[in-house]
Design a protein around this motif. Sequence first.
Motif, PDB file in Angstrom:
ATOM      1  N   ASP A 272      59.923  42.102  60.973  1.00  0.00           N
ATOM      2  CA  ASP A 272      59.928  41.620  62.359  1.00  0.00           C
ATOM      3  C   ASP A 272      58.504  41.478  62.895  1.00  0.00           C
ATOM      4  O   ASP A 272      58.266  41.634  64.090  1.00  0.00           O
ATOM      5  N   CYS A 273      57.567  41.173  62.024  1.00  0.00           N
ATOM      6  CA  CYS A 273      56.155  41.055  62.420  1.00  0.00           C
ATOM      7  C   CYS A 273      56.004  39.999  63.513  1.00  0.00           C
ATOM      8  O   CYS A 273      56.550  38.892  63.419  1.00  0.00           O
ATOM      9  N   GLY A 274      55.258  40.328  64.555  1.00  0.00           N
ATOM     10  CA  GLY A 274      54.999  39.382  65.639  1.00  0.00           C
ATOM     11  C   GLY A 274      53.753  38.557  65.421  1.00  0.00           C
ATOM     12  O   GLY A 274      53.414  37.707  66.247  1.00  0.00           O
ATOM     13  N   HIS A 275      53.046  38.808  64.314  1.00  0.00           N
ATOM     14  CA  HIS A 275      51.848  38.048  63.931  1.00  0.00           C
ATOM     15  C   HIS A 275      50.765  38.126  65.007  1.00  0.00           C
ATOM     16  O   HIS A 275      50.129  37.128  65.340  1.00  0.00           O
ATOM     17  N   ARG A 276      50.608  39.332  65.534  1.00  0.00           N
ATOM     18  CA  ARG A 276      49.551  39.541  66.530  1.00  0.00           C
ATOM     19  C   ARG A 276      48.568  40.591  66.015  1.00  0.00           C
ATOM     20  O   ARG A 276      47.534  40.233  65.458  1.00  0.00           O
ATOM     21  N   THR A 277      48.916  41.853  66.181  1.00  0.00           N
ATOM     22  CA  THR A 277      48.000  42.923  65.763  1.00  0.00           C
ATOM     23  C   THR A 277      48.647  43.856  64.743  1.00  0.00           C
ATOM     24  O   THR A 277      48.077  44.903  64.429  1.00  0.00           O
ATOM     25  N   GLU A 278      49.810  43.513  64.223  1.00  0.00           N
ATOM     26  CA  GLU A 278      50.511  44.384  63.290  1.00  0.00           C
ATOM     27  C   GLU A 278      49.710  44.531  61.986  1.00  0.00           C
ATOM     28  O   GLU A 278      49.133  43.541  61.487  1.00  0.00           O
ATOM     29  N   PRO A 279      49.667  45.722  61.423  1.00  0.00           N
ATOM     30  CA  PRO A 279      49.007  45.902  60.125  1.00  0.00           C
ATOM     31  C   PRO A 279      49.766  45.173  59.023  1.00  0.00           C
ATOM     32  O   PRO A 279      50.988  45.079  59.059  1.00  0.00           O
ATOM     33  N   GLY A 280      49.033  44.622  58.076  1.00  0.00           N
ATOM     34  CA  GLY A 280      49.662  43.933  56.956  1.00  0.00           C
ATOM     35  C   GLY A 280      50.219  42.573  57.300  1.00  0.00           C
ATOM     36  O   GLY A 280      51.072  42.059  56.575  1.00  0.00           O
ATOM     37  N   CYS A 281      49.729  41.944  58.377  1.00  0.00           N
ATOM     38  CA  CYS A 281      50.222  40.614  58.766  1.00  0.00           C
ATOM     39  C   CYS A 281      49.524  39.552  57.915  1.00  0.00           C
ATOM     40  O   CYS A 281      48.309  39.349  58.024  1.00  0.00           O
ATOM     41  N   ALA A 282      50.296  38.859  57.088  1.00  0.00           N
ATOM     42  CA  ALA A 282      49.724  37.836  56.212  1.00  0.00           C
ATOM     43  C   ALA A 282      49.258  36.613  56.993  1.00  0.00           C
ATOM     44  O   ALA A 282      48.302  35.940  56.595  1.00  0.00           O
ATOM     45  N   VAL A 283      49.918  36.329  58.112  1.00  0.00           N
ATOM     46  CA  VAL A 283      49.531  35.180  58.930  1.00  0.00           C
ATOM     47  C   VAL A 283      48.170  35.433  59.565  1.00  0.00           C
ATOM     48  O   VAL A 283      47.266  34.582  59.518  1.00  0.00           O
TER      49      VAL A 283
END
Length: 341
Positions: A272-283
Motif C-alpha cells: 500500500d505504498c503511497g510513493h511519498r516518503t515510505e522506505p523501500g519505495c521503488a518509484v
Amino acid sequence: MELAALGWTADRAVALPAGCLPGRVTRVDRGRLSVLTAEGEQRLRPAAALHDALPGGPAVGDWVAVRDELAVAVLPRRTAFTRTAAGRTSAAQVVAANVDVVLVVDSLAGEARLRRVERYLAVAWSSGATPVVVLTKADLCADVGPAVAQVADDALGVAVLAVSSLTGDGLDAVRALLGPGRTAAMVGPSGVGKSSLANALAGRRVAGTREIRDDGRGRHATTARELHLLPDGGLLVDTPGMRELGLHDDLDGVGRAYADVTGLAVDCRYRDCGHRTEPGCAVAAAIEEGRLDPARFIAWRKLQGEAHRQRLRVDARARADERAKLRALHRSRRAEPGRPR
C-alpha cells in the motif's frame, strides 16, 4: 453495399433480432441516425425502447438492427472509446464504437504536449482498441526525428507516426493500419489537424478545415462525429476536438499508459505504498536516480485519482468497498498503543 466493407462479421448475426437487417451508424444528429446498410444509406429514428435499454443511445460506429424506418436495437459493442460527458455529470459518453484502432492525434507544430497525449492514451487503452499516436503538421516542424522520439519515449508500447497532410509524407503508414473493413477513430483536441488528415486519407473533402493561426495551430473545424469510407476499404471516424477528456472509470487504461510507473510500484517494499516518503519505495528511488520523470509520476497519480473518483460515482459496490476500507483504517488507528480514546 457489401456489409463486410463496413466491418460486418458473420458472428454478429447471432445478436440480430429476427426480421431485422444490420446497419452501421455513420452519424447521429438531433435524434436521427444516418445508417449504412446493404441497401445503401438510410435515415432512421431510434425506437423509444432503445434509449431505455442503452443510456446515451446509439453512437457512431454502432451496429444497429433495422426494421422499416426504425433502429430497434444496438448490437453488442466489441470496443468503445468512452469518456465522461463534459460538464457536471458522471455519465459515460461513447465517442466511437466498434473501432479497431484509435488514432491519438497531436501536432508537431510547437512544443510536445506529453501530458495531453498520455491522457488520450489512457482512454484509448481502455477502449479495447489498439492506440497509435499520429503527429501531424510535420511540414511545420524543423526537426521531426527528435520530436517524434520524445513522444515515442513517453508513449510506451505504442507506435508513433509523423505525417503531413500537406505534403503526404507518412500517410501510407497510417493507411497501412486500415485494411478493408477495419475502423479507426481519430481523437484529439481542436486544431491539431484531424480534419485535414481525414481529407488526405479519404482523397476528397469529407471534413471542413479552418486556416492555420499565426502560432501554427489550427482552429476547431469538425462539429459532429462521422464515419467515412476510405478508398482502400478502411473506415475512419472523425471526431470534434474535445475541450474535456474525462476518464470514465477504467484504471486499467491508466495502468497501461503508464506501464513504467505501475511496474516500478510493484517493486515497492509495501503493497500500500503511497510513493511519498515510505522506505523501500521503488518509484521514489527511480525519480531520485533520474530514471522516472517526476512530471510523469505526478500525471499518473492525477489520472489514477480521477479514474478512482469516477468509479466511486458510478459503482455502488466500489463505494461500499471504499467505505469499508475507511472504517477499517479508523479502527486500526484507534487501536494504536497510546492513542487517546
